[in-house]
Design an enzyme around this catalytic site. Sequence first.
Site, PDB file in Angstrom:
ATOM      1  N   TYR A 146       0.722  -1.048   0.053  1.00 35.55           N
ATOM      2  CA  TYR A 146       0.150  -0.103   0.158  1.00 35.55           C
ATOM      3  C   TYR A 146       0.967   1.174   0.114  1.00 35.55           C
ATOM      4  O   TYR A 146       1.897   1.136   0.805  1.00 35.55           O
ATOM      5  CB  TYR A 146      -0.770   0.141   1.269  1.00 35.55           C
ATOM      6  CG  TYR A 146      -2.252  -0.889   1.113  1.00 35.55           C
ATOM      7  CD1 TYR A 146      -3.484  -0.424   0.709  1.00 35.55           C
ATOM      8  CD2 TYR A 146      -1.770  -2.140   1.572  1.00 35.55           C
ATOM      9  CE1 TYR A 146      -4.546  -1.144   0.644  1.00 35.55           C
ATOM     10  CE2 TYR A 146      -2.929  -3.054   1.443  1.00 35.55           C
ATOM     11  CZ  TYR A 146      -4.143  -2.597   1.274  1.00 35.55           C
ATOM     12  OH  TYR A 146      -5.254  -3.469   1.039  1.00 35.55           O
ATOM     13  N   GLU A 147       0.485   2.099  -0.677  1.00 36.91           N
ATOM     14  CA  GLU A 147       1.152   3.613  -0.835  1.00 36.91           C
ATOM     15  C   GLU A 147       1.498   4.206   0.607  1.00 36.91           C
ATOM     16  O   GLU A 147       2.249   5.026   0.970  1.00 36.91           O
ATOM     17  CB  GLU A 147       0.472   4.350  -1.718  1.00 36.91           C
ATOM     18  CG  GLU A 147      -0.732   5.055  -1.225  1.00 36.91           C
ATOM     19  CD  GLU A 147      -1.435   5.715  -2.586  1.00 36.91           C
ATOM     20  OE1 GLU A 147      -1.069   5.554  -3.593  1.00 36.91           O
ATOM     21  OE2 GLU A 147      -2.375   6.648  -2.104  1.00 36.91           O
ATOM     22  N   SER A 148       0.592   3.960   1.500  1.00 33.24           N
ATOM     23  CA  SER A 148       0.916   4.481   2.876  1.00 33.24           C
ATOM     24  C   SER A 148       2.213   3.815   3.588  1.00 33.24           C
ATOM     25  O   SER A 148       2.504   4.457   4.601  1.00 33.24           O
ATOM     26  CB  SER A 148      -0.232   3.909   3.734  1.00 33.24           C
ATOM     27  OG  SER A 148      -0.541   2.514   4.033  1.00 33.24           O
TER      28      SER A 148
END
Lengths: 259, 259, 276, 276
Positions: free
Chosen positions: C68-70
């Site tokens: 995930y880009e987080s």
Amino acid sequence: MALPEAVAALVRDGDTVALEGFTHLIPVAAGHEIIRQGRRDLTLVRMTPDLVYDQLIGAGCARKLVFSWGGNPGVGSLHRFRDAVERQWPLPLELEEHSHAGMANRYVAGASGLPFAVLRGYHGTDLSSHTVVRPIECPFTGEVLTAVPALNPDVTVIHAQRADRRGNVQLWGITGVQKEAVLAARRSLVTVEEVVDTLDPRPGAVVLPSWVVTAVAAVPGGARPSYAQGYYDRDNDAYRAWDAVSRDRAAFTAWLEAL
Amino acid sequence: MALPEAVAALVRDGDTVALEGFTHLIPVAAGHEIIRQGRRDLTLVRMTPDLVYDQLIGAGCARKLVFSWGGNPGVGSLHRFRDAVERQWPLPLELEEHSHAGMANRYVAGASGLPFAVLRGYHGTDLSSHTVVRPIECPFTGEVLTAVPALNPDVTVIHAQRADRRGNVQLWGITGVQKEAVLAARRSLVTVEEVVDTLDPRPGAVVLPSWVVTAVAAVPGGARPSYAQGYYDRDNDAYRAWDAVSRDRAAFTAWLEAL
Amino acid sequence: MTGPVTGPVTGPVTGPVTSSPVSPDEMMTVAAARALRGRTACFVGIGLPSVAANLARRTGSPDLVLVYESGTIGARPTRPPLSIGDGELAETADAVVSVPEMFNYWLQPGRIDVGFLGAAQIDEHANINTTVIGPYDTPSVRLPGAGGAPEIAASCREVYVVLRQTSRTFVPRVAFRTSVGYGDGPGSRAALGLPGRGPVLVITDLGILAPDPATCALRLTHLHPGVTVEQARAATGWDLAVAPDLADTPPPSAVELAALRALTARGPAGPHEGNT
Amino acid sequence: MTGPVTGPVTGPVTGPVTSSPVSPDEMMTVAAARALRGRTACFVGIGLPSVAANLARRTGSPDLVLVYESGTIGARPTRPPLSIGDGELAETADAVVSVPEMFNYWLQPGRIDVGFLGAAQIDEHANINTTVIGPYDTPSVRLPGAGGAPEIAASCREVYVVLRQTSRTFVPRVAFRTSVGYGDGPGSRAALGLPGRGPVLVITDLGILAPDPATCALRLTHLHPGVTVEQARAATGWDLAVAPDLADTPPPSAVELAALRALTARGPAGPHEGNT
């Protein structure tokens, strides 16, 4: 995978090989295995070449050294390195040297899939005329900075505290530039103190997932005489003892034969 | 320092202000204090503007938004943001938008004291013609990449789990781009869940030493309705409820008056 | 457990076809999850892709690494994340890294097999708009913006897109090219220096589309149960071509449907942030 | 506890002057530690600086933040580190960061007050050589190389250098300019775009040198107890100027000497990696 098999599979004559570690977790056992397997014409890469690089150089494995600081940390010179540079023994050693900031950013570029990195450095030093750096202009401000080329070793070898059975790797303490060196490399080998069922989270830990690591080999004590935080301390006497061995070609040759 | 004093001392009309947080640890209480103090003409910066930015924009604090993704995460649109962009209510809102990769690297450049950063991105998109990016050529390979300008906010505000009495700050979980946003800023304010005697090490924690943080304010619950890992969960109903409030100017105005 | 595959996987995971009524959204999510079989790592975009990727881990792809880009790598959430920055992603991940590291060290070098994106609009050449409808400076609808999508679309080895198919979302040419699919057609990606292959699958509530190898134009390769070619063409803003080997998507198996319903019962029905 | 100071601090920390015999190296280390008083953060170079910086934390600068290029920020080691990557540095630090982060986020932007360097050779304009003696390609002595020094010398707000003074180490012009002091003299740093002020103090076993504001040439500002100007000049490879306000360094106080001896008794006498 056993260490001899892993080294045989991953490290080839003529390769560019980085054995990284910043004083802590030096992959010494893997370096010794490279010597035993008689690899030749290696381009050795490391920010801080120390004893194991002195040994690889003295053993004639290396054609070239790419580095930023070469010494016996806390003790003095690397005499095999000096003998190669000053007197071409056992072979001439080509040098490509940078500052730490330059080397670190070369690995960052390599890990990032970029052909270069930018930093504020090298200006006015004699390093710039003896190594591969280029000026680069900021397209917004016009300021001239320094570009360094990406480093992408054929193989990176590091030592870590632990891996789990799926091959995920965990290291903590001073983790230096190891993550970047692994991610920048085409292949990677991680030697570990132990293989465990699950990696419980640790403060300051870096985790390298199994799918970015080519091979893991359990090699307890594989960083000696350097240290592995949580496992063993640095053997400072060994660093001092190396000074005497390495000063003398005959003593070194005897050490090499005994390896 | 109390939050009202800290905001009064650090955030001025016309400033470029980043309230960062990637879904986790959003500095909502600090944003509300900025609204209460009636700051105007702010350039608001954030990768992921969400509810608190919708509120700042609706309250007329902002002249410009620098961002990469603006929405109510898991719910839908930011209606105050849309009202400002689509219908200039309560004020026109200038936009400067990037991709996440671009924004993240702009903060990295700002934190690194460099005027720009380089990435492989933007090629072929309509973003490039609507924002500030420039082509940059690799001086070694000739490849053309994208340069983004450094981001150096006047003030960065973040929320963290803890600080110690000396002012060292600790946050963990998803830490996003908060370290970079603080290091890139001229001034910084950190609101924290609690102040403790000593920061015991935690897996995955980022520590910002006191000497790079301008002010710390204890604001328990300061990230609600977002979450603070180890303290409280996201209040998902509040995110959904905001959708209804923000769709309607009158409902929003009533919310603002009650703040 | 499953080896790499080259074409899209469309077959059900196991067991008999279910007899319960299946919604078009459920069929879309199941089809999207199937497509992830045999992949190592998936960069999960915001919105519908997250539900499909989590379903994949529960059905045919238990070892799929969710990125995930987080900043979470290898998350194993027990319920669909409330957002891409859900705390459970960090708590269950193999590694959590900073957002800059995620984009620079993990996405940019092309380490990730599949980028999985939602979209507000897609065009015939699979270019994606999540920025604006109408003129940029005087938009009729302001959308959320780029997020991580432009570099996901550029750098992942392959891209899958999932969105509902209507003539409003499937447009001849997107008003704003937020993320590049095949640009203006054959050769565009190479000319732009985009390293990945681009969108190889577009999965909708009506069927599956894939680029025609000769023209890079999206054409219909699969129809979901009960959908006709005419319906798909009516829901497409360009003259939709049909692949010569057009196939039917097998309906969800009982296992797939049960897993999907268990998943969505434990969280929101599915975040739609890529839409308005 | 102590406010910022502008000139070098030379006075002893507290208490009476010691009566025990003091070696020149001890005087050098004590003088170097004193110079750190009032500073917030010190980037500690490899070698002699590490002992001095650790002494400073035990005497006049208890709050001094030690920053090591290995990635440790705010370390509080109980003994002198065996190397700049000693495990105790990580265990006692406020934060441990990667080596790239250390150079990019912490050193490069000029956050650090003082960079503290050792050297193999220094010249009249405070340029430093740690690379090679003799021609680069056919050296008579190959030294360790640059390490972190070039960017420490460029980016810290001020630089202190500590090394033993002999005519072999204090040379008119270094054979290899590894790290820039004042380059070719006034204006050089600005022309090169180096953000920090450069080496404002050079602390030796004989005394202290500082740049002449007009010429940027190092001149003698302090003599350690028992050392004469003639000795200092004889140990300098250029025609050493003497500041008009030449002062005597106060000898170590009993407190300083006890702290230094306690420190070195618990570890190695002091690593000399910057030398050969």
